[in-house]
Write a protein that holds these residues in place. Sequence first.
Motif, PDB file in Angstrom:
ATOM      1  N   ASN A 118       0.804  -1.233   0.000  1.00 11.29           N
ATOM      2  CA  ASN A 118       0.000   0.000   0.000  1.00 11.29           C
ATOM      3  C   ASN A 118       0.832   1.277   0.000  1.00 11.29           C
ATOM      4  OD1 ASN A 118      -2.343  -1.480  -0.069  1.00 11.29           O
ATOM      5  ND2 ASN A 118      -2.742  -1.326   2.109  1.00 11.29           N
ATOM      6  N   GLY A 119       1.953   1.270  -0.693  1.00 14.56           N
ATOM      7  CA  GLY A 119       2.775   2.468  -0.795  1.00 14.56           C
ATOM      8  C   GLY A 119       3.601   2.778   0.441  1.00 14.56           C
ATOM      9  N   LYS A 120       3.721   1.816   1.357  1.00 14.25           N
ATOM     10  CA  LYS A 120       4.477   2.007   2.603  1.00 14.25           C
ATOM     11  C   LYS A 120       5.374   0.799   2.859  1.00 14.25           C
ATOM     12  CE  LYS A 120       2.061   5.694   3.959  1.00 14.25           C
ATOM     13  NZ  LYS A 120       2.609   6.986   4.149  1.00 14.25           N
ATOM     14  N   CYS A 121       6.379   1.002   3.723  1.00 14.40           N
ATOM     15  CA  CYS A 121       7.240  -0.132   4.077  1.00 14.40           C
ATOM     16  C   CYS A 121       7.680  -0.044   5.537  1.00 14.40           C
ATOM     17  CB  CYS A 121       8.456  -0.207   3.166  1.00 14.40           C
ATOM     18  SG  CYS A 121       9.827   0.840   3.618  1.00 14.40           S
ATOM     19  N   ILE A 122       7.978  -1.216   6.070  1.00  9.99           N
ATOM     20  CA  ILE A 122       8.572  -1.319   7.406  1.00  9.99           C
ATOM     21  C   ILE A 122       9.801  -2.213   7.303  1.00  9.99           C
ATOM     22  CG2 ILE A 122       6.432  -0.930   8.711  1.00  9.99           C
ATOM     23  CD1 ILE A 122       6.334  -4.034   9.136  1.00  9.99           C
ATOM     24  N   GLU A 123      10.738  -1.997   8.208  1.00 13.98           N
ATOM     25  CA  GLU A 123      11.896  -2.880   8.302  1.00 13.98           C
ATOM     26  C   GLU A 123      11.462  -4.138   9.044  1.00 13.98           C
ATOM     27  OE1 GLU A 123      15.333  -0.900   9.889  1.00 13.98           O
ATOM     28  OE2 GLU A 123      15.185   0.712   8.418  1.00 13.98           O
ATOM     29  N   ILE A 124      11.997  -5.270   8.605  1.00 13.58           N
ATOM     30  CA  ILE A 124      11.682  -6.540   9.240  1.00 13.58           C
ATOM     31  C   ILE A 124      12.964  -7.325   9.466  1.00 13.58           C
ATOM     32  CG2 ILE A 124       9.363  -6.688   8.236  1.00 13.58           C
ATOM     33  CD1 ILE A 124      10.543  -8.732   6.190  1.00 13.58           C
ATOM     34  N   THR A 125      12.833  -8.399  10.218  1.00  8.54           N
ATOM     35  CA  THR A 125      13.899  -9.394  10.319  1.00  8.54           C
ATOM     36  C   THR A 125      13.305 -10.726   9.870  1.00  8.54           C
ATOM     37  OG1 THR A 125      13.376  -9.863  12.630  1.00  8.54           O
ATOM     38  CG2 THR A 125      15.117  -8.237  12.203  1.00  8.54           C
ATOM     39  N   TRP A 126      14.171 -11.611   9.426  1.00 10.48           N
ATOM     40  CA  TRP A 126      13.722 -12.944   9.037  1.00 10.48           C
ATOM     41  C   TRP A 126      14.593 -13.981   9.720  1.00 10.48           C
ATOM     42  CZ3 TRP A 126      17.103 -16.295   6.725  1.00 10.48           C
ATOM     43  CH2 TRP A 126      18.236 -15.736   6.123  1.00 10.48           C
ATOM     44  N   SER A 127      14.031 -15.173   9.899  1.00 12.00           N
ATOM     45  CA  SER A 127      14.807 -16.282  10.450  1.00 12.00           C
ATOM     46  C   SER A 127      14.246 -17.599   9.925  1.00 12.00           C
ATOM     47  CB  SER A 127      14.799 -16.270  11.978  1.00 12.00           C
ATOM     48  OG  SER A 127      13.490 -16.486  12.458  1.00 12.00           O
ATOM     49  N   LYS A 128      15.161 -18.535   9.766  1.00 11.22           N
ATOM     50  CA  LYS A 128      14.790 -19.874   9.315  1.00 11.22           C
ATOM     51  C   LYS A 128      15.801 -20.818   9.941  1.00 11.22           C
ATOM     52  CE  LYS A 128      13.895 -22.594   5.215  1.00 11.22           C
ATOM     53  NZ  LYS A 128      13.437 -22.533   3.836  1.00 11.22           N
ATOM     54  N   SER A 129      15.323 -21.749  10.768  1.00 15.90           N
ATOM     55  CA  SER A 129      16.237 -22.582  11.549  1.00 15.90           C
ATOM     56  C   SER A 129      16.810 -23.763  10.774  1.00 15.90           C
ATOM     57  CB  SER A 129      15.539 -23.080  12.817  1.00 15.90           C
ATOM     58  OG  SER A 129      14.375 -23.802  12.480  1.00 15.90           O
TER      59      SER A 129
END
Length: 166
Positions: A118-129
């Motif tokens: 929707n024209g916006k962004c947030i910073e995220i983190t990702w993880s996969k074990s």
Amino acid sequence: MEKLQEYVKKVNFRSNSDKEMVFKYNEKDSELTNAKKAEKVNLSYSAEYKSYYEYDADKKLYFRFRNGKPHIERQTEEQLTTKNIIIQKVKNYDIKGDQYGRQEVNTVGSGEGYYITNGKCIEITWSKSSRTERTKYLDSEGKEIVLNPGQTWIQIFPVSGKIEIE
């Protein structure tokens, strides 16, 4: 779909899973809170390969471009669009001795990225074990992100690449 379901019953394939769903979705379109503007997303994988997305506020979709031209779907001949974009920054390496330039891409572990909608962004983190586990995407408060209804593109992106979000 009916024929597929009939075949599943005929050969007695399992129709449920003990795995969690990959993503959670909002019931209806929702705006991100504490988000930055993301109307154009430039992804420079290398000097030779670049892609970008442009947001269409009327359609509430991102249109995809590849190397400066609209990225067209071969069957429909329409430009590719998406509602949600996840950028997952990963380490990648050239495979030694591979004559085709293929790469090893590290998607097990953890890292940073962005969730865009929707024209916006947030910073995220990702993880996969592990290779067989699902990737989890968390917001800045450590909560799993919830996607808006619609198509989602996950951009596995090298940490050495350049991302510009305008």
